[in-house]
Design an enzyme around this catalytic site. Structure first.
Site, PDB file in Angstrom:
ATOM      1  N   HIS A   6       0.870  -1.191   0.000  1.00 43.58           N
ATOM      2  CA  HIS A   6       0.000   0.000   0.000  1.00 43.58           C
ATOM      3  C   HIS A   6       0.901   1.232   0.000  1.00 43.58           C
ATOM      4  O   HIS A   6       1.655   1.430  -0.951  1.00 43.58           O
ATOM      5  CB  HIS A   6      -0.924  -0.111   1.223  1.00 43.58           C
ATOM      6  N   HIS A  10      -2.308  -2.407  -9.737  1.00 43.17           N
ATOM      7  CA  HIS A  10      -3.240  -1.802  -8.789  1.00 43.17           C
ATOM      8  C   HIS A  10      -4.495  -2.644  -8.737  1.00 43.17           C
ATOM      9  O   HIS A  10      -4.914  -3.186  -9.764  1.00 43.17           O
ATOM     10  CB  HIS A  10      -3.590  -0.371  -9.237  1.00 43.17           C
ATOM     11  N   ASP A  49       2.773   5.451  -6.861  1.00 45.17           N
ATOM     12  CA  ASP A  49       4.027   5.317  -6.117  1.00 45.17           C
ATOM     13  C   ASP A  49       5.247   5.247  -7.019  1.00 45.17           C
ATOM     14  O   ASP A  49       6.373   5.412  -6.557  1.00 45.17           O
ATOM     15  CB  ASP A  49       3.982   4.058  -5.248  1.00 45.17           C
TER      16      ASP A  49
HETATM   17  C1  LIG Z   1      -1.150  -3.377  -5.898  1.00 48.72           C
HETATM   18  C2  LIG Z   1      -1.260  -4.905  -5.856  1.00 48.72           C
HETATM   19  C3  LIG Z   1      -1.112  -5.354  -4.389  1.00 48.72           C
HETATM   20  C4  LIG Z   1      -2.649  -5.321  -6.380  1.00 48.72           C
HETATM   21  O1  LIG Z   1      -2.794  -6.677  -6.147  1.00 48.72           O
HETATM   22  P1  LIG Z   1      -4.026  -7.570  -6.650  1.00 48.72           P
HETATM   23  O2  LIG Z   1      -5.105  -6.706  -7.175  1.00 48.72           O
HETATM   24  O3  LIG Z   1      -4.358  -8.485  -5.511  1.00 48.72           O
HETATM   25  O4  LIG Z   1      -3.426  -8.345  -7.882  1.00 48.72           O
HETATM   26  P2  LIG Z   1      -2.780  -9.783  -7.845  1.00 48.72           P
HETATM   27  O5  LIG Z   1      -1.786  -9.874  -6.743  1.00 48.72           O
HETATM   28  O6  LIG Z   1      -3.895 -10.787  -7.871  1.00 48.72           O
HETATM   29  O7  LIG Z   1      -2.019  -9.810  -9.233  1.00 48.72           O
HETATM   30  C5  LIG Z   1      -2.605 -10.226 -10.471  1.00 48.72           C
HETATM   31  C6  LIG Z   1      -1.509 -10.815 -11.357  1.00 48.72           C
HETATM   32  O8  LIG Z   1      -0.576  -9.777 -11.713  1.00 48.72           O
HETATM   33  C7  LIG Z   1       0.711 -10.086 -11.177  1.00 48.72           C
HETATM   34  N1  LIG Z   1       1.229  -8.840 -10.593  1.00 48.72           N
HETATM   35  C8  LIG Z   1       0.534  -7.922  -9.891  1.00 48.72           C
HETATM   36  N2  LIG Z   1       1.322  -6.909  -9.565  1.00 48.72           N
HETATM   37  C9  LIG Z   1       2.532  -7.178 -10.061  1.00 48.72           C
HETATM   38  C10 LIG Z   1       3.759  -6.494 -10.037  1.00 48.72           C
HETATM   39  N3  LIG Z   1       3.873  -5.316  -9.418  1.00 48.72           N
HETATM   40  N4  LIG Z   1       4.828  -7.055 -10.628  1.00 48.72           N
HETATM   41  C11 LIG Z   1       4.722  -8.256 -11.265  1.00 48.72           C
HETATM   42  N5  LIG Z   1       3.572  -8.943 -11.322  1.00 48.72           N
HETATM   43  C12 LIG Z   1       2.490  -8.419 -10.731  1.00 48.72           C
HETATM   44  C13 LIG Z   1       0.494 -11.138 -10.108  1.00 48.72           C
HETATM   45  O9  LIG Z   1       1.626 -11.935  -9.931  1.00 48.72           O
HETATM   46  C14 LIG Z   1      -0.667 -11.893 -10.677  1.00 48.72           C
HETATM   47  O10 LIG Z   1      -0.190 -12.725 -11.700  1.00 48.72           O
HETATM   48  P3  LIG Z   1      -0.851 -14.193 -11.930  1.00 48.72           P
HETATM   49  O11 LIG Z   1      -2.259 -13.892 -12.375  1.00 48.72           O
HETATM   50  O12 LIG Z   1       0.000 -14.806 -12.967  1.00 48.72           O
HETATM   51  O13 LIG Z   1      -0.794 -14.888 -10.594  1.00 48.72           O
HETATM   52  C15 LIG Z   1      -0.173  -5.566  -6.746  1.00 48.72           C
HETATM   53  O14 LIG Z   1      -0.316  -5.144  -8.090  1.00 48.72           O
HETATM   54  C16 LIG Z   1       1.245  -5.281  -6.227  1.00 48.72           C
HETATM   55  O15 LIG Z   1       1.746  -6.007  -5.391  1.00 48.72           O
HETATM   56  N6  LIG Z   1       1.922  -4.206  -6.770  1.00 48.72           N
HETATM   57  C17 LIG Z   1       3.235  -3.844  -6.288  1.00 48.72           C
HETATM   58  C18 LIG Z   1       3.105  -3.011  -5.038  1.00 48.72           C
HETATM   59  C19 LIG Z   1       2.607  -1.614  -5.310  1.00 48.72           C
HETATM   60  O16 LIG Z   1       3.090  -0.914  -6.178  1.00 48.72           O
HETATM   61  N7  LIG Z   1       1.612  -1.188  -4.494  1.00 48.72           N
HETATM   62  C20 LIG Z   1       1.089   0.166  -4.558  1.00 48.72           C
HETATM   63  C21 LIG Z   1      -0.346   0.193  -4.896  1.00 48.72           C
HETATM   64  S1  LIG Z   1      -0.872   1.879  -5.074  1.00 48.72           S
END
Ligand SMILES: CC(C)(COP(=O)(O)OP(=O)(O)OC[C@H]1O[C@@H](n2cnc3c(N)ncnc32)[C@H](O)[C@@H]1OP(=O)(O)O)[C@@H](O)C(=O)NCCC(=O)NCCS
Length: 435
Positions: free
Chosen positions: A274, A313, A369
């Protein structure tokens, strides 16, 4: 029945009609009430059907009129106003007022609002002693979370949260004191004396002053950086039902004072998935180190070994509109501060990722971010202050969500159900008889 949905339970053959509720947009956010599903039973003693939704992927936890996001189209609006317009035409104080009151302030309202916030900017001297107790290298976000929670002990009347005037007073205090606590946390970590607020400066000008003043008789914040920070604060002010807003509402729903609820929301923000993500973006860019290493790093992200921080996201499946604004703003900031060498690396990372099938298929775009960290670093903020810089402006969003919840006639303590998967009832085995 119009605007309803019919469900058939194949276990019993029974048919159910459930009304569909709508918000502002009939094609966005239509919902059925999960509690209606309880009517679906296989027998009289059946508890009824639950909806199962780990991480609230498809659950509306409230009705809200504060912030609208269309993640597919990359739209963000506060109280109906597009974020792009607010970021270019409004001040943070105007936006904070808008989020809390629902309307932009008139000139006299803005003046009164600003005066109120200025009036409450000082913190109790005891809080300084409290902060002194932290080790010199304590993470400022840990200090912020603890100190905000500790404010609860200074204002016992704040527990009277059913009184709208009491709530309002705590809101002024929280919005006013967050920058002071944040700056003090930083000064503590570098062993510099605390700088008391200068209320002749703007909200962000004063924050820069409390952070960076050294021996100057009159510290003058650079106007470009002051405005850049104001824009950053506007972009971070609210983001509907995210993890920390949900923490604010969830903790707030048991009706404690807002200081401990804000501490809980800030704690939720601290996590790397987050508000801690901008800190992780910087660490990631440093780890990559060189443009030539970008493809190999992306390969590791695709293999699932790591995540590209600042990418992806839960809601945006398009370019985060806030990241778009920041990408442009970075240039203005770098004209003052000199270019951050990590920018080229970030641009290359973004370029390669956006052309890659893995990221295209999963709709992973840069989020807010991705660029905020690079800008904060160019402005001389240490990496550990990044989540703190998120928490300051988000305080108003948390408060707006809290106030809305407090006025919601449907408001109830947040208490989800579960699908129990543990052992069935069994008899206790005395210690000496256990295998
Ligand atoms: C923001 C976040 C937590 C959203 O998570 P979510 O909606 O639960 O999405 P998921 O974790 O289910 O990801 C969906 C798919 O994309 C991939 N993915 C998501 N974010 C990714 C990233 N930053 N880098 C690489 N792969 C990513 C996941 O591995 C998953 O792949 P799969 O379908 O092959 O398993 C996630 O994108 C993340 O961890 N981002 C990095 C942290 C970040 O920048 N957070 C700030 C948010 S404002």
């Amino acid at each position: 029945m119009e605007n309803s949905i019919t469900m058939i339970d194949n276990r019993t053959g029974k048919k159910y009609d459930f009304p569909i509720m709508y918000g502002t947009y009939p094609t966005y956010g239509a919902a059925i009430r999960a509690a209606d599903l309880r009517q679906i039973k296989v027998s009289e003693d059946d508890f009824g059907l639950l909806s199962y939704d780990v991480g609230f992927l498809n659950t509306a936890s409230c009705q809200s009129a504060i912030t609208f996001i269309d993640g597919e189209k990359g739209i963000l609006r506060y109280r109906g106003y597009p974020i792009e317009e607010l970021a270019t035409k409004a001040s943070y104080h105007e936006v904070a007022y808008l989020l809390l009151h629902g309307e932009l302030p008139k000139a006299d309202q803005l003046k009164e609002w600003t005066q109120k916030i200025n009036y409450h900017a000082l913190i109790h001297e005891n809080m300084k002693k409290f902060m002194d107790g932290f080790l010199y290298d304590a993470h400022p976000m840990g200090i912020l979370v603890s100190t905000v929670a500790a404010l609860s002990t200074l204002y016992p009347q704040a527990r009277n949260i059913n009184d709208a005037n009491v709530r309002k007073l705590q809101m002024y205090r929280l919005i006013a004191k967050m920058p002071t606590i944040a700056a003090f946390a930083y000064r503590h970590s570098i062993g510099m004396p605390y700088v008391y607020p200068d209320t002749e400066l703007s909200y962000t000008g004063n924050f820069l002053y409390m952070m960076f003043r050294r021996m100057e008789i009159k510290y003058q914040p650079n106007p470009v950086l002051e405005r850049a920070l104001d824009v950053l604060f506007i972009l971070h002010a609210d983001h509907e039902q995210n993890c920390s807003a949900n923490a604010m509402r969830s903790v707030g729903s048991s009706l404690p004072d807002p200081y401990v609820s804000i501490a809980a929301a800030a704690a939720a923000l601290y996590g790397p998935l987050h508000g801690g993500a901008n800190e992780q973006v910087l660490r990631m860019l440093r780890e990559i180190g060189n443009i030539n290493n970008v493809p190999a790093y992306i390969k590791r992200a695709k293999s699932g070994e790591l995540r590209l921080m600042g990418f992806g996201h839960r809601v945006y499946k398009n370019y985060d509109p806030r990241a778009k604004i920041l990408k442009k703003m970075a240039e203005e900031v770098f004209e003052v501060t000199g270019k951050n060498e990590l920018l080229d690396l970030a641009l290359e990372l973004e370029r390669i990722a956006l052309e890659d099938d893995y990221f295209i298929k999963r709709k992973l775009y840069p989020n807010v971010d991705f660029y905020s960290g690079i800008i904060y670093q160019a402005m001389n903020f240490p990496v550990t202050m990044f989540p703190v810089l998120f928490a300051i402006p988000r305080t108003v969003g948390w408060l707006a969500q809290w106030e809305e919840m407090m006025n919601d006639p449907e408001q109830k303590i947040a208490r989800p159900r579960q699908v129990y998967t543990g052992a069935d009832c069994r008899s206790f085995v005395p210690l000496e008889e256990r295998e």
